[in-house]
Design an enzyme around this catalytic site. Structure first.
Site, PDB file in Angstrom:
ATOM      1  N   LYS A 155       0.817  -1.181   0.000  1.00  0.00           N
ATOM      2  CA  LYS A 155       0.000   0.000   0.000  1.00  0.00           C
ATOM      3  C   LYS A 155       0.870   1.257   0.000  1.00  0.00           C
ATOM      4  O   LYS A 155       0.423   2.350  -0.389  1.00  0.00           O
ATOM      5  CB  LYS A 155      -0.865   0.011   1.280  1.00  0.00           C
ATOM      6  N   GLY A 156       2.079   1.116   0.492  1.00  0.00           N
ATOM      7  CA  GLY A 156       2.943   2.247   0.829  1.00  0.00           C
ATOM      8  C   GLY A 156       3.285   3.222  -0.288  1.00  0.00           C
ATOM      9  O   GLY A 156       3.556   4.386  -0.031  1.00  0.00           O
ATOM     10  N   ARG A 190      -0.294   6.584   7.221  1.00  0.00           N
ATOM     11  CA  ARG A 190       0.074   6.626   5.796  1.00  0.00           C
ATOM     12  C   ARG A 190      -0.377   7.944   5.165  1.00  0.00           C
ATOM     13  O   ARG A 190       0.158   8.369   4.146  1.00  0.00           O
ATOM     14  CB  ARG A 190      -0.617   5.486   5.037  1.00  0.00           C
ATOM     15  N   ASP A 246       3.639   3.195   6.655  1.00  0.00           N
ATOM     16  CA  ASP A 246       2.817   3.020   7.850  1.00  0.00           C
ATOM     17  C   ASP A 246       3.625   2.766   9.107  1.00  0.00           C
ATOM     18  O   ASP A 246       4.755   2.304   9.083  1.00  0.00           O
ATOM     19  CB  ASP A 246       1.848   1.854   7.664  1.00  0.00           C
ATOM     20  N   PHE A 280      13.432   4.178  11.589  1.00  0.00           N
ATOM     21  CA  PHE A 280      12.092   3.752  11.193  1.00  0.00           C
ATOM     22  C   PHE A 280      11.296   4.989  10.801  1.00  0.00           C
ATOM     23  O   PHE A 280      11.169   5.929  11.584  1.00  0.00           O
ATOM     24  CB  PHE A 280      11.376   2.977  12.300  1.00  0.00           C
ATOM     25  N   VAL A 281      10.783   4.985   9.591  1.00  0.00           N
ATOM     26  CA  VAL A 281      10.060   6.155   9.097  1.00  0.00           C
ATOM     27  C   VAL A 281       8.614   5.808   8.747  1.00  0.00           C
ATOM     28  O   VAL A 281       8.286   4.656   8.494  1.00  0.00           O
ATOM     29  CB  VAL A 281      10.756   6.767   7.849  1.00  0.00           C
ATOM     30  N   GLU A 306       8.262   2.097  -5.632  1.00  0.00           N
ATOM     31  CA  GLU A 306       8.303   1.554  -4.268  1.00  0.00           C
ATOM     32  C   GLU A 306       8.489   2.694  -3.269  1.00  0.00           C
ATOM     33  O   GLU A 306       9.092   3.720  -3.586  1.00  0.00           O
ATOM     34  CB  GLU A 306       9.447   0.521  -4.213  1.00  0.00           C
ATOM     35  N   ASP A 307       7.969   2.522  -2.082  1.00  0.00           N
ATOM     36  CA  ASP A 307       8.114   3.546  -1.051  1.00  0.00           C
ATOM     37  C   ASP A 307       9.525   3.572  -0.462  1.00  0.00           C
ATOM     38  O   ASP A 307      10.122   4.625  -0.309  1.00  0.00           O
ATOM     39  CB  ASP A 307       7.054   3.379   0.063  1.00  0.00           C
ATOM     40  N   LYS A 331      17.345   2.944   2.232  1.00  0.00           N
ATOM     41  CA  LYS A 331      18.137   2.798   3.464  1.00  0.00           C
ATOM     42  C   LYS A 331      19.268   1.822   3.166  1.00  0.00           C
ATOM     43  O   LYS A 331      19.150   0.638   3.457  1.00  0.00           O
ATOM     44  CB  LYS A 331      17.265   2.184   4.570  1.00  0.00           C
ATOM     45  N   ASP A 374      14.641  -1.461   1.961  1.00  0.00           N
ATOM     46  CA  ASP A 374      15.230  -1.760   3.253  1.00  0.00           C
ATOM     47  C   ASP A 374      16.240  -2.899   3.043  1.00  0.00           C
ATOM     48  O   ASP A 374      17.369  -2.654   2.660  1.00  0.00           O
ATOM     49  CB  ASP A 374      14.062  -2.120   4.182  1.00  0.00           C
TER      50      ASP A 374
HETATM   51  P1  IMP Z   1      12.600  -4.871   2.060  1.00  0.00           P
HETATM   52  O1  IMP Z   1      12.078  -6.061   1.315  1.00  0.00           O
HETATM   53  O2  IMP Z   1      13.293  -5.276   3.322  1.00  0.00           O
HETATM   54  O3  IMP Z   1      13.442  -3.968   1.218  1.00  0.00           O
HETATM   55  O4  IMP Z   1      11.352  -4.120   2.629  1.00  0.00           O
HETATM   56  C1  IMP Z   1      10.692  -3.164   2.014  1.00  0.00           C
HETATM   57  C2  IMP Z   1       9.386  -2.945   2.739  1.00  0.00           C
HETATM   58  O5  IMP Z   1       9.531  -2.916   4.169  1.00  0.00           O
HETATM   59  C3  IMP Z   1       8.834  -1.605   2.366  1.00  0.00           C
HETATM   60  O6  IMP Z   1       8.040  -1.695   1.205  1.00  0.00           O
HETATM   61  C4  IMP Z   1       8.060  -1.211   3.603  1.00  0.00           C
HETATM   62  O7  IMP Z   1       6.743  -1.698   3.520  1.00  0.00           O
HETATM   63  C5  IMP Z   1       8.743  -1.887   4.741  1.00  0.00           C
HETATM   64  N1  IMP Z   1       9.614  -0.947   5.480  1.00  0.00           N
HETATM   65  C6  IMP Z   1      10.938  -0.962   5.543  1.00  0.00           C
HETATM   66  N2  IMP Z   1      11.428   0.031   6.294  1.00  0.00           N
HETATM   67  C7  IMP Z   1      10.344   0.721   6.715  1.00  0.00           C
HETATM   68  C8  IMP Z   1      10.200   1.910   7.534  1.00  0.00           C
HETATM   69  O8  IMP Z   1      11.142   2.537   8.029  1.00  0.00           O
HETATM   70  N3  IMP Z   1       8.913   2.325   7.732  1.00  0.00           N
HETATM   71  C9  IMP Z   1       7.838   1.689   7.212  1.00  0.00           C
HETATM   72  N4  IMP Z   1       7.937   0.586   6.439  1.00  0.00           N
HETATM   73  C10 IMP Z   1       9.188   0.108   6.197  1.00  0.00           C
HETATM   74 MG    MG Z   2       5.881  -1.757   1.466  1.00  0.00          MG
END
Ligand code: IMP
Ligand code: MG
Length: 172
Positions: free
Chosen positions: A40-41, A162, A156, A149-150, A96-97, A128, A100
């Site tokens: 959703k982000g 959001r 969210d 953490f944002v 993508e939002d 990040k 991580d």
């Molecule tokens: P990844 O697969 O670890 O890169 O995760 C990406 C997903 O983790 C993002 O699409 C977010 O939904 C969630 N996420 C990672 N860091 C944060 C944060 O700081 N705040 C909120 N959601 C996050």
């Molecule tokens: Mg996400």
């Protein structure tokens, strides 16, 4: 709710989005673009970004999630909402939002390549890099941020916040 502060204000977000849109327009001169919003982000980001791209733009949506807590994702990615249209031969930009660990985007790239798009790129609002577990090539990045953490502007905090027009972070 823990104590929080604004990390990136609305004006800064929008002006950076306009720059990203310009860059995308230059890279896709005369081409049609399919913006793939990762729910959703990424919703507000994709909507705002698309307003400033003057190519012919199509919207697509997917929702993926990792098992358990997203922050401590194990790498098991599940498609919750799949594409409803064929993307073969299209210029797809995954919107993508935040990146991580990189696992979500690595999965999505592999998943979408199998559908034979003409091109496939990644546009993320936030990155990040300190948290990266798997390597992913990102084509467009809004902001590189520290390991905080944002939330807000689509992101969210336990599904809420959001709708904030800015990005906030939890103070430690
Ligand atoms: P990844 O697969 O670890 O890169 O995760 C990406 C997903 O983790 C993002 O699409 C977010 O939904 C969630 N996420 C990672 N860091 C944060 C944060 O700081 N705040 C909120 N959601 C996050
Ligand atoms: Mg996400």
């Amino acid at each position: 709710m823990q104590e929080y502060d604004v990390l990136i204000d609305e004006e800064t977000i929008i002006s950076r989005i306009k720059e990203l849109a310009k860059q995308i327009e230059t890279d896709y001169l005369g081409e049609k673009i399919t913006l793939l919003c990762i729910l959703k982000g990424s919703t507000p980001f994709m909507v705002d970004l698309s307003k400033y791209i003057h190519n012919e733009v199509k919207y697509e949506f997917m929702r993926v999630s990792s098992y358990g807590n997203e922050r401590k994702s194990t790498g098991n990615i599940q498609v919750k909402v799949d594409l409803t249209e064929d993307i073969q031969g299209e210029n797809v930009i995954i919107v993508e939002d935040i990146i991580d660990s990189g696992r979500t985007l690595k999965f999505l790239k592999e998943y979408l390549y199998k559908k034979n798009p003409k091109s496939l790129k990644i546009c993320t609002l936030l990155n990040k890099p300190d948290r990266r577990v798997v390597n992913v090539d990102v084509d467009y990045t809004g902001f590189v941020i520290e390991d905080k953490f944002v939330f807000g502007y689509g992101l969210d905090y336990d599904e809420y916040y959001r709708n904030l027009p800015y990005i906030a972070y939890i103070k430690d």
